[in-house]
Enzyme design. Sequence first.
Site, PDB file in Angstrom:
ATOM      1  CB  SER A  96       0.476  98.431   2.125  1.00 31.51           C
ATOM      2  OG  SER A  96       1.228  99.449   1.602  1.00 31.51           O
ATOM      3  N   GLY A  97       3.899  98.194   3.401  1.00 32.11           N
ATOM      4  CA  GLY A  97       4.724  99.182   4.205  1.00 32.11           C
ATOM      5  C   GLY A  97       4.520 100.639   4.218  1.00 32.11           C
ATOM      6  CB  SER A  98       4.296 102.919   1.385  1.00 33.27           C
ATOM      7  OG  SER A  98       3.406 102.407   0.766  1.00 33.27           O
ATOM      8  N   GLY A 154       7.289  99.087   0.772  1.00 30.79           N
ATOM      9  CA  GLY A 154       7.724  98.469   1.861  1.00 30.79           C
ATOM     10  C   GLY A 154       7.686  96.795   1.530  1.00 30.79           C
ATOM     11  CB  THR A 155       4.671  94.659   0.515  1.00 23.84           C
ATOM     12  OG1 THR A 155       4.274  95.652  -0.622  1.00 23.84           O
ATOM     13  CG2 THR A 155       3.986  94.629   1.656  1.00 23.84           C
TER      14      THR A 155
END
Length: 342
Positions: free
Chosen positions: A88-90, A256-257
Amino acid sequence: MRSIGLVDMQSGGDVSRIITSGVGHLPGGSVLEQMRYIQKHGDGFRRLLLSEPYGDPYMSLDLIVPPDNPRAQAGYIIMEAMGYPLYSGSNTICTATAVLQSGIVPMEEGTQHVVLESPAGLAHVTAENRNGRVQSITTQGEPAYVAARDQVVEVPRFGRVKYDLVWSGAYFVLVDAASVGFEINADEMPELAGFGHALVAAARPQVTQEHPELGHVGPLPFAHFMGPLEEVGTGGYRSRSATYVHPGVICRSPTGTGTSARLALMYDAGEIRDGQWLETISPRGSSFIGSVLGEAQVGGHRAMHSHITGKAWTLARSEIIVDLDDPLVDSTDLEGVLDQPV
């Protein structure tokens, strides 16, 4: 009674609860193996911290664990209402900020490179630090690729919906928002959540649960709604975007993803090139910037490397006390995960 140490962060409005202490040794070598252990033998821990009165399902959890890869300074397991996303980006932006600002990884003034081990593999992080605070995080996870284009599913009450399937740390169904009547704004979030729930439930039976390198990754967890593209100068684009997390959550950030998935779809279609970027804007107005780094390969799929840039803010540092005698605590699979009594 057991004690759990927490640092709550937010990035783009999405709250990540970083768990820094209180969990004992998890069997397994890699972070993926440690994740699969807690998923199978300690899922009560995730349910406890994402449910009232200890938390809420709109949060994410990031459990700091020892890395297995010698290149990584720390490992982290991501837990959400939908289960255990591999990347996960965040959550990576929040976790990297928390481990630096809390001293788990010693902070260096200026530009600092950090490697974290996620269940999906290594996340290469560049932190910009000033006066003891992290000003921004740029993270590069595993490559994203288009798994299937022009799929159609019959969604109850909504009819036939066209989508593309993309892997970017998890499988996403990507849908053109205008084609299903959405402009992607804050007022639409309840309706978007309802549509997302129906869409993911309908699409799950026809979406693979296998990744060519990671194996079984579970049922489809995410949908990403794409607004129209606006060209910004010669090198970038901007678009309203929304990410749905099953069951029932529209993220406050564009994620982000989700941004990586949109980039992979554009890259596969030749709509964006190496070095160009996309700013995704959530229904609440927060944004991430995703940049294309170059081509990659995942199994037999043409894939794309990208990185996501954002910033995280500290909300709280706290300690939760879990009393296993509390009738609101389901202690069935907690004792094998939580550390020794306080």
